[in-house]
Design a protein around this motif. Structure first.
Motif, PDB file in Angstrom:
ATOM      1  N   SER A   4      -8.488   4.116 -49.655  1.00 44.18           N
ATOM      2  CA  SER A   4      -9.755   4.621 -49.104  1.00 44.18           C
ATOM      3  C   SER A   4     -10.898   4.105 -49.970  1.00 44.18           C
ATOM      4  CB  SER A   4      -9.757   6.148 -49.068  1.00 44.18           C
ATOM      5  OG  SER A   4      -9.630   6.661 -50.375  1.00 44.18           O
ATOM      6  N   GLN A   5     -12.023   3.956 -49.375  1.00 47.35           N
ATOM      7  CA  GLN A   5     -13.197   3.539 -50.146  1.00 47.35           C
ATOM      8  C   GLN A   5     -14.463   3.993 -49.450  1.00 47.35           C
ATOM      9  OE1 GLN A   5     -12.399  -0.848 -49.552  1.00 47.35           O
ATOM     10  NE2 GLN A   5     -14.579  -0.846 -49.054  1.00 47.35           N
ATOM     11  N   GLU A   6     -15.540   4.043 -50.216  1.00 49.47           N
ATOM     12  CA  GLU A   6     -16.825   4.385 -49.626  1.00 49.47           C
ATOM     13  C   GLU A   6     -17.192   3.293 -48.631  1.00 49.47           C
ATOM     14  OE1 GLU A   6     -19.337   6.247 -52.783  1.00 49.47           O
ATOM     15  OE2 GLU A   6     -20.882   5.211 -51.597  1.00 49.47           O
ATOM     16  N   TRP A   7     -17.908   3.660 -47.594  1.00 52.14           N
ATOM     17  CA  TRP A   7     -18.124   2.680 -46.533  1.00 52.14           C
ATOM     18  C   TRP A   7     -19.428   2.950 -45.803  1.00 52.14           C
ATOM     19  CZ3 TRP A   7     -15.181  -1.524 -45.220  1.00 52.14           C
ATOM     20  CH2 TRP A   7     -15.420  -2.120 -43.977  1.00 52.14           C
ATOM     21  N   GLY A   8     -20.192   1.924 -45.586  1.00 50.51           N
ATOM     22  CA  GLY A   8     -21.385   2.050 -44.763  1.00 50.51           C
ATOM     23  C   GLY A   8     -21.160   1.278 -43.470  1.00 50.51           C
ATOM     24  N   ALA A   9     -22.217   0.855 -42.848  1.00 50.86           N
ATOM     25  CA  ALA A   9     -22.100   0.135 -41.586  1.00 50.86           C
ATOM     26  C   ALA A   9     -21.668  -1.305 -41.833  1.00 50.86           C
ATOM     27  CB  ALA A   9     -23.424   0.161 -40.855  1.00 50.86           C
ATOM     28  N   ASN A  32     -12.872  12.174 -53.831  1.00 49.02           N
ATOM     29  CA  ASN A  32     -14.189  12.769 -53.571  1.00 49.02           C
ATOM     30  C   ASN A  32     -15.001  11.981 -52.555  1.00 49.02           C
ATOM     31  OD1 ASN A  32     -14.344  15.117 -55.147  1.00 49.02           O
ATOM     32  ND2 ASN A  32     -14.419  13.797 -56.980  1.00 49.02           N
ATOM     33  N   LEU A  33     -14.334  11.514 -51.508  1.00 47.32           N
ATOM     34  CA  LEU A  33     -15.030  10.686 -50.522  1.00 47.32           C
ATOM     35  C   LEU A  33     -15.385  11.514 -49.298  1.00 47.32           C
ATOM     36  CD1 LEU A  33     -12.812   7.482 -50.756  1.00 47.32           C
ATOM     37  CD2 LEU A  33     -15.229   7.650 -51.387  1.00 47.32           C
ATOM     38  N   ALA A  74     -14.320   8.289 -42.109  1.00 51.43           N
ATOM     39  CA  ALA A  74     -14.770   9.673 -42.312  1.00 51.43           C
ATOM     40  C   ALA A  74     -16.286   9.658 -42.360  1.00 51.43           C
ATOM     41  CB  ALA A  74     -14.220  10.236 -43.601  1.00 51.43           C
ATOM     42  N   TYR A  75     -16.893  10.603 -41.648  1.00 55.52           N
ATOM     43  CA  TYR A  75     -18.349  10.759 -41.632  1.00 55.52           C
ATOM     44  C   TYR A  75     -18.664  12.160 -42.128  1.00 55.52           C
ATOM     45  CZ  TYR A  75     -18.367   6.807 -38.293  1.00 55.52           C
ATOM     46  OH  TYR A  75     -18.206   5.607 -37.665  1.00 55.52           O
ATOM     47  N   ASN A  76     -19.508  12.250 -43.120  1.00 56.62           N
ATOM     48  CA  ASN A  76     -19.928  13.574 -43.620  1.00 56.62           C
ATOM     49  C   ASN A  76     -18.752  14.506 -43.883  1.00 56.62           C
ATOM     50  OD1 ASN A  76     -22.748  13.087 -43.531  1.00 56.62           O
ATOM     51  ND2 ASN A  76     -22.665  13.285 -41.296  1.00 56.62           N
ATOM     52  N   GLY A  77     -17.720  13.970 -44.475  1.00 58.06           N
ATOM     53  CA  GLY A  77     -16.576  14.800 -44.838  1.00 58.06           C
ATOM     54  C   GLY A  77     -15.633  15.118 -43.690  1.00 58.06           C
ATOM     55  N   ARG A  78     -15.905  14.553 -42.515  1.00 57.65           N
ATOM     56  CA  ARG A  78     -14.989  14.775 -41.386  1.00 57.65           C
ATOM     57  C   ARG A  78     -14.347  13.459 -40.974  1.00 57.65           C
ATOM     58  NH1 ARG A  78     -18.328  16.163 -37.221  1.00 57.65           N
ATOM     59  NH2 ARG A  78     -16.571  16.099 -35.805  1.00 57.65           N
ATOM     60  N   ILE A  82      -3.479  11.542 -45.825  1.00 53.85           N
ATOM     61  CA  ILE A  82      -4.778  10.882 -45.623  1.00 53.85           C
ATOM     62  C   ILE A  82      -5.902  11.774 -46.151  1.00 53.85           C
ATOM     63  CG2 ILE A  82      -6.436  10.180 -43.833  1.00 53.85           C
ATOM     64  CD1 ILE A  82      -3.910   9.182 -42.224  1.00 53.85           C
ATOM     65  N   LEU A  83      -5.842  13.064 -45.781  1.00 48.99           N
ATOM     66  CA  LEU A  83      -6.885  14.005 -46.224  1.00 48.99           C
ATOM     67  C   LEU A  83      -6.859  14.170 -47.745  1.00 48.99           C
ATOM     68  CD1 LEU A  83      -6.554  16.663 -43.374  1.00 48.99           C
ATOM     69  CD2 LEU A  83      -8.372  14.956 -43.661  1.00 48.99           C
ATOM     70  N   GLU A  84      -5.658  14.219 -48.302  1.00 47.55           N
ATOM     71  CA  GLU A  84      -5.510  14.391 -49.749  1.00 47.55           C
ATOM     72  C   GLU A  84      -6.063  13.158 -50.490  1.00 47.55           C
ATOM     73  OE1 GLU A  84      -4.926  17.013 -51.277  1.00 47.55           O
ATOM     74  OE2 GLU A  84      -4.433  16.390 -53.321  1.00 47.55           O
ATOM     75  N   THR A  85      -5.868  11.978 -49.901  1.00 48.21           N
ATOM     76  CA  THR A  85      -6.401  10.747 -50.512  1.00 48.21           C
ATOM     77  C   THR A  85      -7.929  10.820 -50.586  1.00 48.21           C
ATOM     78  OG1 THR A  85      -4.534   9.514 -49.602  1.00 48.21           O
ATOM     79  CG2 THR A  85      -6.403   8.217 -50.378  1.00 48.21           C
ATOM     80  N   LEU A  86      -8.548  11.327 -49.518  1.00 43.67           N
ATOM     81  CA  LEU A  86     -10.011  11.475 -49.522  1.00 43.67           C
ATOM     82  C   LEU A  86     -10.454  12.513 -50.549  1.00 43.67           C
ATOM     83  CD1 LEU A  86     -10.881  11.377 -45.724  1.00 43.67           C
ATOM     84  CD2 LEU A  86     -11.301   9.612 -47.440  1.00 43.67           C
TER      85      LEU A  86
END
Ligand code: PLP
Length: 286
Positions: free
Chosen positions: A114-119, A81-82, A36-40, A73-77
């Motif tokens: 799900s988890q926060e993720w960078g490059a 709050n990811l 997910a990028y910027n909430g999408r 999937i969307l509900e998990t995000l």
């Protein structure tokens, strides 16, 4: 962090897998990796479709609909709050007695992490990855098809181990015939004289980022040829890059000790990275 498990949300430290889950015992299951990028969520329908195709190929009936999976999937995000995240849905054969027979498992298990993720590759996007072609081969298409994103990733792990041992950032697989297959977790593009080549997906995963890259490059006027490639084609390439949900679009500038082109990130790779940046809003920066 909350983990989805069969319709419920469980705190991360309480989210455990039964030792009788055949996903754990036998690798009997399938998974996806999604960003997910910027909430999408990027290419969510494509990932859900591939998850169900992988399941179909191993005769595993996912007990919820694609629409329900998408919502889960969307509900998990949302619950976590990811907005910039990596998402890992997993469907296993479920819990059953010891023994290979899938009929021992009455109900598949569904997990979504799900988890926060960078490059993935940090500042390597600027200088390019060192890659190693490995001795271990990608699964043969007539055995466990590389098109199935199954929980059997041991070949890919062995490839990583081999590349790590040789000082590489990523491993490149050949197939049983010596044709170029893919990276341990990404598809490959090879550029020569302004033309872009990528192997057909009979011997590698039908990458969603690969399909996106082809589309974006063609839209920008580049020609992409899908054809078998050999080691020679990689060693003499002007540019190489790999694509994947985790890797995004990452240049390879050194392969088996040979500089690719002049050893710097080339113009078509830069165009691919920029195009990808346009559609995701970000790349290469955590
Ligand atoms: N190849 C393998 C073996 C993978 O595990 C992945 C990761 O998903 C890819 C390629 C890239 O596929 P995608 O772009 O759909 O993430």
């Amino acid at each position: 962090l909350l983990i989805y498990y069969n319709g419920e949300f469980v705190p991360k430290d309480k989210a455990t897998v039964s030792i009788y889950d055949h996903g754990f015992l036998y690798g009997d299951g399938v998974f996806e990796g999604i960003r997910a990028y910027n909430g999408r969520v990027f290419k969510l329908d494509e990932h859900v479709d591939r998850l169900y195709d992988s399941a179909k190929a191993i005769a595993l009936e996912v007990p919820i609909t694609k629409a329900e999976m998408t919502e889960a999937i969307l509900e998990t995000l949302r619950k976590n709050n990811l907005t910039d995240a990596y998402i890992r849905p997993i469907v296993t054969r479920g819990i059953g007695d010891l023994g290979l027979d899938p009929r021992k498992c009455p109900m598949p298990s569904i997990y979504i992490i799900s988890q926060e993720w960078g490059a993935m590759y940090g500042d390597l996007y600027e200088v390019g990855l060192k890659a190693i072609t490995v001795g271990i081969r990608r699964n043969a298409p007539d055995a466990l098809s590389p098109n199935i994103k199954s929980l059997n990733y041991l070949n890919n792990i062995l490839a990583k181990i081999e590349a790590n041992a040789k000082g590489g950032d990523e491993a490149i697989f050949l197939d049983q015939n010596g044709f170029v297959s893919e990276g341990s977790g990404d598809n490959i593009f090879v550029i020569k004289n302004g033309k872009i080549y990528t192997p057909p997906t009979i011997n590698n995963l039908k990458g969603i980022t690969r399909a996106t890259a082809i589309e974006l490059l063609e839209e920008r006027g580049y020609e992409v040829a899908v054809q078998n490639l050999g080691l020679f084609d990689m060693y003499t390439a002007d540019e190489i890059f790999v694509t994947g949900t985790a890797a995004e679009a990452a240049p390879i500038t050194l392969l088996d000790g040979r500089k690719i082109g002049d050893g710097s990130v080339g113009p078509i790779t830069k165009a691919a990275v920029a195009a990808f940046e346009e559609v995701t809003g970000t790349i290469g920066t955590p």
